[in-house]
Scaffold this active site. Structure first.
Site, mmCIF file in Angstrom:
data_model
loop_
_atom_site.group_PDB
_atom_site.id
_atom_site.type_symbol
_atom_site.label_atom_id
_atom_site.label_comp_id
_atom_site.label_asym_id
_atom_site.label_seq_id
_atom_site.Cartn_x
_atom_site.Cartn_y
_atom_site.Cartn_z
ATOM 1 C CB CYS A 106 54.704 -13.469 16.202
ATOM 2 S SG CYS A 106 52.951 -13.798 16.305
ATOM 3 C CB CYS A 117 38.677 -16.617 19.762
ATOM 4 S SG CYS A 117 38.997 -17.949 18.591
ATOM 5 C CB CYS A 120 41.143 -13.342 20.285
ATOM 6 S SG CYS A 120 42.383 -12.845 19.075
ATOM 7 N N GLY A 160 44.741 -12.775 12.626
ATOM 8 C CA GLY A 160 44.130 -13.539 11.542
ATOM 9 C C GLY A 160 44.199 -15.038 11.737
ATOM 10 C CD GLU A 161 42.627 -20.117 11.559
ATOM 11 O OE1 GLU A 161 42.791 -19.973 12.784
ATOM 12 O OE2 GLU A 161 43.190 -21.038 10.921
HETATM 13 N N1 SAH Z 1 43.960 -17.741 14.397
HETATM 14 C C1 SAH Z 1 45.055 -18.533 14.791
HETATM 15 C C2 SAH Z 1 46.353 -17.772 14.975
HETATM 16 C C3 SAH Z 1 46.307 -16.417 15.600
HETATM 17 S S1 SAH Z 1 46.050 -16.292 17.324
HETATM 18 C C4 SAH Z 1 44.711 -19.346 16.028
HETATM 19 O O1 SAH Z 1 43.634 -19.193 16.549
HETATM 20 O O2 SAH Z 1 45.516 -20.179 16.431
HETATM 21 C C5 SAH Z 1 47.527 -16.932 18.049
HETATM 22 C C6 SAH Z 1 47.301 -17.563 19.387
HETATM 23 O O3 SAH Z 1 47.022 -16.573 20.382
HETATM 24 C C7 SAH Z 1 46.135 -18.537 19.423
HETATM 25 O O4 SAH Z 1 46.479 -19.665 20.174
HETATM 26 C C8 SAH Z 1 45.077 -17.722 20.141
HETATM 27 O O5 SAH Z 1 44.076 -18.528 20.672
HETATM 28 C C9 SAH Z 1 45.927 -16.996 21.161
HETATM 29 N N2 SAH Z 1 45.295 -15.836 21.787
HETATM 30 C C10 SAH Z 1 44.455 -14.936 21.274
HETATM 31 N N3 SAH Z 1 44.096 -14.014 22.186
HETATM 32 C C11 SAH Z 1 44.742 -14.332 23.323
HETATM 33 C C12 SAH Z 1 44.791 -13.768 24.634
HETATM 34 N N4 SAH Z 1 44.073 -12.695 24.943
HETATM 35 N N5 SAH Z 1 45.568 -14.379 25.538
HETATM 36 C C13 SAH Z 1 46.294 -15.479 25.230
HETATM 37 N N6 SAH Z 1 46.298 -16.048 24.024
HETATM 38 C C14 SAH Z 1 45.523 -15.496 23.068
#
Ligand code: SAH
Length: 342
Positions: A106, A117, A120, A160-161
């Protein structure tokens, strides 16, 4: 003096034209490309190049690399989480997971994130900068050298996105799948997005064989907009229309990620609404217990609640699984190690 060039971010064509400017024969480009993608860290390791070519490469270019700042290994399942530092000291996270089909890595695509978000950790201090294609490759090269394993799958789900770093991610995917390099089929790659609709359409035009993962996390705009600011720009209707168009254009199944947050998005009514919205789509739904982040107030859903949710969604004919959590003892979800190091 002009800035040194990032050799590993170049594709073969760019390398060839660069070698022309050095008056080196173009077949040298293929040799250097192979060395770089084997993970060498100095020009002196490129033993089949002439000394003078090595010297001119040293003057004009650099070989990027990442350094291991911390490494945590899960006692439960062997998942390894790396905190890497980049040339300028920025830190990113990379997680190596073992599955029955092989090793999956990953990787991060940005240092920080500006998507905001609510659950996150990666976004807590905003976006620092975009990662270069070479820095995405370096995560794979370093993890496989350090762990002595062949990484067969890559997921762009770290910090990151990815679609907020579109050009560099696209270039990375091209380099990753190059025959003279790591030669990874894009069928072994997943790219996860929080739902940048305009960029999903842009990606669609390339008809890549990768798996698109969409972080949905809510069945309606009211809930989604509270936990994901991106939803205020593109609501669920626009997002799901883009997903349907994407599936039609590429023939590829989309994977929806749904982090289950206690009392926020995990009710049976949410499950029915989600099932109704996704019914008939070529997709897979992944339910994940939200990973609690100390700066945030969200808590995990209980397992029995998750199971109830799963069975309701399944009744709509949708493939839905509760995702196995790997590396639970090392906080393997991305962003938390970097946050602690700041
Ligand atoms: N920015 C992208 C990829 C990175 S995050 C995206 O949003 O998809 C990867 C995944 O982890 C995403 O599905 C995100 O929503 C999730 N994620 C982030 N923080 C999290 C948390 N605290 N618990 C579970 N999933 C989380």
């Amino acid at each position: 003096m002009p800035e040194k060039q990032d050799l590993k971010s170049m594709n073969l064509e760019e390398l060839r034209s660069f070698f022309q400017t050095l008056n080196a024969p173009s077949y040298r480009a293929g040799q250097v490309f192979a060395w770089l993608h084997r993970g060498v860290s100095s020009f002196d390791e490129m033993t089949d190049l002439s000394l003078s070519l090595r010297e001119s490469l040293k003057k004009t270019t650099y070989i990027s690399s990442v350094k291991i700042v911390r490494k945590l290994t899960s006692a439960l399942d062997g998942t390894v989480k790396y905190l890497f530092s980049l040339e300028d000291g920025e830190c990113i996270e990379t997680v190596l997971m073992k599955y029955s089909y092989g090793y999956s890595l990953c990787i991060s695509t940005q240092a920080g994130c500006r998507m905001g978000c609510g659950f996150c950790a990666s976004t807590l201090n905003g976006l620092r900068r975009l990662l270069k294609p070479s820095e995405m490759l370096d995560q794979i090269l370093m993890a496989s050298v350090d762990s002595h394993c062949r990484i067969s799958h890559v997921v762009l789900m770290g910090i990151g996105e990815p679609l907020d770093n579109f050009e560099n991610v696209l270039k990375f995917l091209h380099l990753l799948s190059c025959k003279g390099g790591l030669n990874m089929s894009l069928r072994h790659v997943s790219l996860s997005t929080c739902g940048l609709v305009s960029e999903i359409y842009r990606l669609m035009d390339y008809r890549l064989q990768l798996t698109l993962s969409v972080s949905l996390h809510a069945p309606n705009d009211v809930i989604r907009s509270t936990i994901m600011p991106v939803n205020r720009k593109w609501g669920i209707d626009a997002l799901l229309t883009a997903c349907r168009d994407y599936i039609k254009a590429t023939g590829r199944r989309i994977s929806f990620e749904y982090a289950m947050i206690d009392g926020v998005n995990d009710s049976p009514a949410c499950a029915r609404e989600l099932g109704t919205r996704l019914h008939g789509m070529l997709c897979h739904v992944n339910l994940i217990p939200v990973n609690p982040v100390k700066e945030r107030k969200y808590r995990k859903s209980r397992l029995d609640k998750m199971e109830r949710f799963r069975s309701i969604v399944a009744k709509f004919g949708l493939p839905v699984t509760v995702r196995r959590t790997l590396g639970a003892d090392i906080n393997a979800s991305c962003g938390q190690l970097r946050q602690a190091a700041q």
